[in-house]
Each structure stands twice: as C-alpha cells, then as structure tokens.
Design an enzyme around this catalytic site. Structure first.
Site, PDB file in Angstrom:
ATOM      1  N   ALA A  91      -2.134 -14.794 -10.381  1.00 26.84           N
ATOM      2  CA  ALA A  91      -2.778 -13.494 -10.563  1.00 26.84           C
ATOM      3  C   ALA A  91      -4.288 -13.728 -10.568  1.00 26.84           C
ATOM      4  O   ALA A  91      -4.753 -14.834 -10.860  1.00 26.84           O
ATOM      5  CB  ALA A  91      -2.319 -12.871 -11.872  1.00 26.84           C
ATOM      6  N   GLY A 104       1.353 -16.473 -11.103  1.00 28.89           N
ATOM      7  CA  GLY A 104       1.991 -15.371 -10.376  1.00 28.89           C
ATOM      8  C   GLY A 104       2.551 -15.790  -9.021  1.00 28.89           C
ATOM      9  O   GLY A 104       3.452 -15.135  -8.497  1.00 28.89           O
ATOM     10  N   GLU A 137      -0.728 -20.866 -17.183  1.00 30.27           N
ATOM     11  CA  GLU A 137      -1.256 -19.798 -18.035  1.00 30.27           C
ATOM     12  C   GLU A 137      -1.725 -20.245 -19.413  1.00 30.27           C
ATOM     13  O   GLU A 137      -2.766 -19.796 -19.887  1.00 30.27           O
ATOM     14  CB  GLU A 137      -0.216 -18.671 -18.193  1.00 30.27           C
ATOM     15  N   GLU A 161       5.798 -17.211  -9.778  1.00 28.16           N
ATOM     16  CA  GLU A 161       6.625 -16.086 -10.264  1.00 28.16           C
ATOM     17  C   GLU A 161       7.122 -15.198  -9.124  1.00 28.16           C
ATOM     18  O   GLU A 161       8.264 -14.732  -9.150  1.00 28.16           O
ATOM     19  CB  GLU A 161       5.819 -15.279 -11.291  1.00 28.16           C
TER      20      GLU A 161
HETATM   21  N1  CAA Z   1      -7.698 -15.884  -9.315  1.00 33.64           N
HETATM   22  C1  CAA Z   1      -8.899 -15.621  -8.755  1.00 33.64           C
HETATM   23  N2  CAA Z   1      -9.497 -16.418  -7.846  1.00 33.64           N
HETATM   24  C2  CAA Z   1      -8.851 -17.547  -7.509  1.00 33.64           C
HETATM   25  C3  CAA Z   1      -7.607 -17.900  -8.049  1.00 33.64           C
HETATM   26  C4  CAA Z   1      -7.017 -16.991  -8.984  1.00 33.64           C
HETATM   27  N3  CAA Z   1      -5.805 -17.235  -9.534  1.00 33.64           N
HETATM   28  N4  CAA Z   1      -7.232 -19.086  -7.522  1.00 33.64           N
HETATM   29  C5  CAA Z   1      -8.209 -19.459  -6.693  1.00 33.64           C
HETATM   30  N5  CAA Z   1      -9.184 -18.535  -6.668  1.00 33.64           N
HETATM   31  C6  CAA Z   1     -10.446 -18.566  -5.896  1.00 33.64           C
HETATM   32  C7  CAA Z   1     -11.452 -19.501  -6.548  1.00 33.64           C
HETATM   33  O1  CAA Z   1     -12.141 -18.864  -7.593  1.00 33.64           O
HETATM   34  C8  CAA Z   1     -12.342 -19.815  -5.357  1.00 33.64           C
HETATM   35  O2  CAA Z   1     -13.214 -18.726  -5.151  1.00 33.64           O
HETATM   36  P1  CAA Z   1     -14.784 -19.005  -4.840  1.00 33.64           P
HETATM   37  O3  CAA Z   1     -14.778 -19.763  -3.545  1.00 33.64           O
HETATM   38  O4  CAA Z   1     -15.352 -17.622  -4.721  1.00 33.64           O
HETATM   39  O5  CAA Z   1     -15.301 -19.809  -5.988  1.00 33.64           O
HETATM   40  C9  CAA Z   1     -11.362 -19.828  -4.178  1.00 33.64           C
HETATM   41  O6  CAA Z   1     -10.207 -19.121  -4.615  1.00 33.64           O
HETATM   42  C10 CAA Z   1     -10.953 -21.234  -3.786  1.00 33.64           C
HETATM   43  O7  CAA Z   1     -10.471 -21.889  -4.959  1.00 33.64           O
HETATM   44  P2  CAA Z   1     -11.010 -23.319  -5.463  1.00 33.64           P
HETATM   45  O8  CAA Z   1     -12.410 -23.526  -5.018  1.00 33.64           O
HETATM   46  O9  CAA Z   1     -10.729 -23.410  -6.924  1.00 33.64           O
HETATM   47  O10 CAA Z   1     -10.061 -24.271  -4.603  1.00 33.64           O
HETATM   48  P3  CAA Z   1      -9.576 -25.736  -5.007  1.00 33.64           P
HETATM   49  O11 CAA Z   1      -8.923 -26.302  -3.794  1.00 33.64           O
HETATM   50  O12 CAA Z   1     -10.681 -26.515  -5.642  1.00 33.64           O
HETATM   51  O13 CAA Z   1      -8.471 -25.506  -6.150  1.00 33.64           O
HETATM   52  C11 CAA Z   1      -6.573 -24.405  -7.151  1.00 33.64           C
HETATM   53  C12 CAA Z   1      -7.282 -24.821  -5.847  1.00 33.64           C
HETATM   54  C13 CAA Z   1      -6.087 -25.672  -7.880  1.00 33.64           C
HETATM   55  C14 CAA Z   1      -5.378 -23.541  -6.772  1.00 33.64           C
HETATM   56  C15 CAA Z   1      -7.569 -23.640  -8.043  1.00 33.64           C
HETATM   57  O14 CAA Z   1      -8.149 -22.600  -7.277  1.00 33.64           O
HETATM   58  C16 CAA Z   1      -6.932 -23.019  -9.253  1.00 33.64           C
HETATM   59  O15 CAA Z   1      -6.663 -23.709 -10.224  1.00 33.64           O
HETATM   60  N6  CAA Z   1      -6.705 -21.688  -9.208  1.00 33.64           N
HETATM   61  C17 CAA Z   1      -6.183 -20.958 -10.346  1.00 33.64           C
HETATM   62  C18 CAA Z   1      -4.694 -21.200 -10.488  1.00 33.64           C
HETATM   63  C19 CAA Z   1      -4.159 -20.486 -11.717  1.00 33.64           C
HETATM   64  O16 CAA Z   1      -4.528 -20.781 -12.831  1.00 33.64           O
HETATM   65  N7  CAA Z   1      -3.233 -19.532 -11.476  1.00 33.64           N
HETATM   66  C20 CAA Z   1      -2.594 -18.800 -12.549  1.00 33.64           C
HETATM   67  C21 CAA Z   1      -3.333 -17.538 -12.824  1.00 33.64           C
HETATM   68  S1  CAA Z   1      -2.748 -16.749 -14.282  1.00 33.64           S
HETATM   69  C22 CAA Z   1      -1.404 -15.856 -13.800  1.00 33.64           C
HETATM   70  O17 CAA Z   1      -0.940 -15.931 -12.674  1.00 33.64           O
HETATM   71  C23 CAA Z   1      -0.853 -14.952 -14.868  1.00 33.64           C
HETATM   72  C24 CAA Z   1       0.475 -14.368 -14.578  1.00 33.64           C
HETATM   73  O18 CAA Z   1       1.514 -14.962 -14.804  1.00 33.64           O
HETATM   74  C25 CAA Z   1       0.584 -13.005 -14.122  1.00 33.64           C
END
Ligand code: CAA
Length: 258
Positions: free
Chosen positions: A63, A108, A131, A111
């Site tokens: 998400a 998500g 999360e 999920e």
């Molecule tokens: N939300 C918003 N933006 C996201 C995102 C997310 N979940 N995942 C990645 N992005 C964005 C990053 O912010 C980045 O944007 P910018 O270029 O503008 O900075 C872009 O996508 C590329 O990401 P990274 O530079 O971080 O890429 P990476 O290769 O270094 O890392 C990754 C990849 C490991 C997937 C890392 O992006 C990451 O950890 N993302 C978050 C994953 C996460 O925590 N997901 C769970 C969210 S909580 C949830 O989903 C709640 C629920 O159950 C409903």
C-alpha cells in the site's frame, strides 16, 4: 484508467497493475481502478484471470506509504476496509484467478496475491509483510490469509519479524505453487489459465465457491456445500457434454458455459 490495465484475449483476462514510479504500490486510485476492473470481469466470457504487475522489478510494493502516513485511527479503519472490500471481491470473483508475481510482493502486494486462487512467481520475486516495521499491522488481509495459506507458525514468524522471503522459500512453504525464470512467467501463467479454461467453467466456478465457502464452516456444513455444488452441475448442459464426450470416447469437448 491510469494505473490498471485490463485486457481480454479469448477467454483469458489479464489485469496489470502499472504504477512504475512507485513500484506499482497501491494508492487509493490504484485500488479504485482495480475495483472497476473487477466489476468488468464477465464470467459469461472470461474463464480465468491473471493478475500481474508491470515491469520486471515489482509485482506490487505494498500500500502507498505516503498516503497512509497521515491517517488517524478512523482513517486507518476506513483505508483497511477500502482495501479489504476490494480484495474480498477479488477472492470471491466468480472466475478463477492466478497471481503471476513478477518481483516485489510486499505488504498489500503479498495480500493481493493471497486473494487470488493460485500464485506462481518469477525467480526474482520477494515476499513479505513489512508492516510491523512501519508501526502498523498488515491491513489488507495479511493477518488472516497468510496463516490460512502457510499455517499459523510461519505466518506469525513472517509478520512479527517483518523479514522478506525469496521465491524458493515461498515455494517451500506453499505460498506459491511454482517458480519460473522471469522471462517465462507470463507464458506459464497463460498456459495454466488455458488449462483451467478448457474445463467446464460452471464446474470450475462452483468448485472455487465450494472450497472458499467450505473453509469458513465446520465439516458437516462444508460437505453440504459440496453436495449442493455437485447437484447444481447436473442442471448444466456442460455436465451432459462432459459425460457424453467420455462415453463416446471423444477427446474434444465443447463446453458452452451453460
Ligand atoms: N509506497 C509508496 N511508495 C513506494 C512504495 C510504497 N509501498 N514502495 C516503493 N515506493 C516508491 C519509493 O518511495 C521510490 O519512490 P521515489 O523514487 O520517488 O523515491 C520508488 O517507489 C522506488 O523505490 P525504492 O527507491 O525504494 O526502490 P528499491 O529498489 O531501493 O527498494 C523496495 C525496493 C525494497 C520494494 C522498497 O521500495 C520498499 O521497501 N518499499 C516499501 C515496501 C513496504 O513496506 N510495503 C508495505 C507497505 S504497508 C502495507 O502494504 C499495508 C497494508 O497491508 C495495507
């Protein structure tokens, strides 16, 4: 639609989540568009739907953290419900679904994959529920579906530690049914969808519903669910066609979805 593509090729549909600048993360608009696609899926013509992410790096990276960062309690409950209602619609869609997981399937992303009937992935796929590291619980079904798929002990370890697992580990614990080289994933998904689509669609749909509904109740009630599904098949033309083909030693079957 800006972020979600829906294509139908013959009787196989494909929904592609395509928001490259955020690794296909689910903001409200993406979820709304997924919901609109689900409303379009027509079980009269579609016999299987593949769900995938655009690009070679990410299926869905969760998400949208930026959007969630400003929520209060009430907003959190509403956001959880917004996603959960859509994922439940996907889970109970009256056509079988295959998640073709082509990279990151986090939060998500894991999920939505778990809301599909079958999961296959590419060798670079990464799964996880990060999360608790963000100070929240999984919110789109992760606390419920992961335990049902991989068992309570493994689900608790994955969720409590917020650690990611790779494709081979996901396969080992039964989170995915198969792992393919990235370049072969979509063809494998289409092949699997084709195999499903060749069978009697009403019988496949009723099997899906019987499995899903039966897992929610005790065995005495579950078996009645099966009896009704089984009985319903005998009111279809496709049951006549399937059994006639066998008795006539005919390989080709002409299932009409009727
Ligand atoms: N939300 C918003 N933006 C996201 C995102 C997310 N979940 N995942 C990645 N992005 C964005 C990053 O912010 C980045 O944007 P910018 O270029 O503008 O900075 C872009 O996508 C590329 O990401 P990274 O530079 O971080 O890429 P990476 O290769 O270094 O890392 C990754 C990849 C490991 C997937 C890392 O992006 C990451 O950890 N993302 C978050 C994953 C996460 O925590 N997901 C769970 C969210 S909580 C949830 O989903 C709640 C629920 O159950 C409903």
């Amino acid at each position: 639609m800006e972020f979600v593509k829906y294509e139908v090729d013959g009787n196989i549909a494909m929904m592609t989540i395509d928001r490259p600048k955020a690794l296909n993360a689910l903001n409200k608009q993406v979820l709304t568009e997924i919901n609109e696609v689900l409303d379009q899926v027509d079980p009269n013509t579609v016999r299987c739907m593949i769900v995938t992410g655009a690009g070679e790096k990410s299926f869905v990276a969760g998400a949208d953290i930026g959007e969630m960062s400003v929520l209060d309690r009430e907003g959190g409950v509403a956001w959880g419900k917004y996603g959960n209602d859509i994922f439940r619609k996907l889970e109970t869609l009256p056509v079988p679904t295959i998640a073709a997981i082509n990279g990151f399937a986090l939060g998500g992303g894991c999920e939505i994959a778990m809301s599909c009937d079958i999961r296959i992935c590419s060798d670079n796929a990464v799964f996880g529920q990060p999360e608790v590291g963000l100070g929240i619980t999984p919110g789109f079904g992760g606390t419920q579906r992961l335990a049902r798929i991989v068992g309570m002990g493994r689900a608790k370890e994955i969720i409590y530690t917020a650690s990611n697992i790779k494709a081979d580990e996901a396969y080992r614990i039964g989170l995915v049914n198969a792992v393919y080289p990235q370049a072969e994933l979509l063809d494998a998904a289409k092949k699997l969808a084709g195999k499903i689509a060749r069978n009697a669609p009403i019988a496949v749909r009723l099997s899906k519903k019987a499995i899903n509904d039966g897992l929610q109740v005790d065995m005495d009630q579950a078996i009645v669910i099966e009896e009704n599904a089984f009985g319903d098949c005998f009111a279809t033309e496709d049951q006549k066609e399937g059994m006639s083909a066998f008795l006539e030693k005919r390989k080709e079957k002409n299932f009409q979805n009727k």
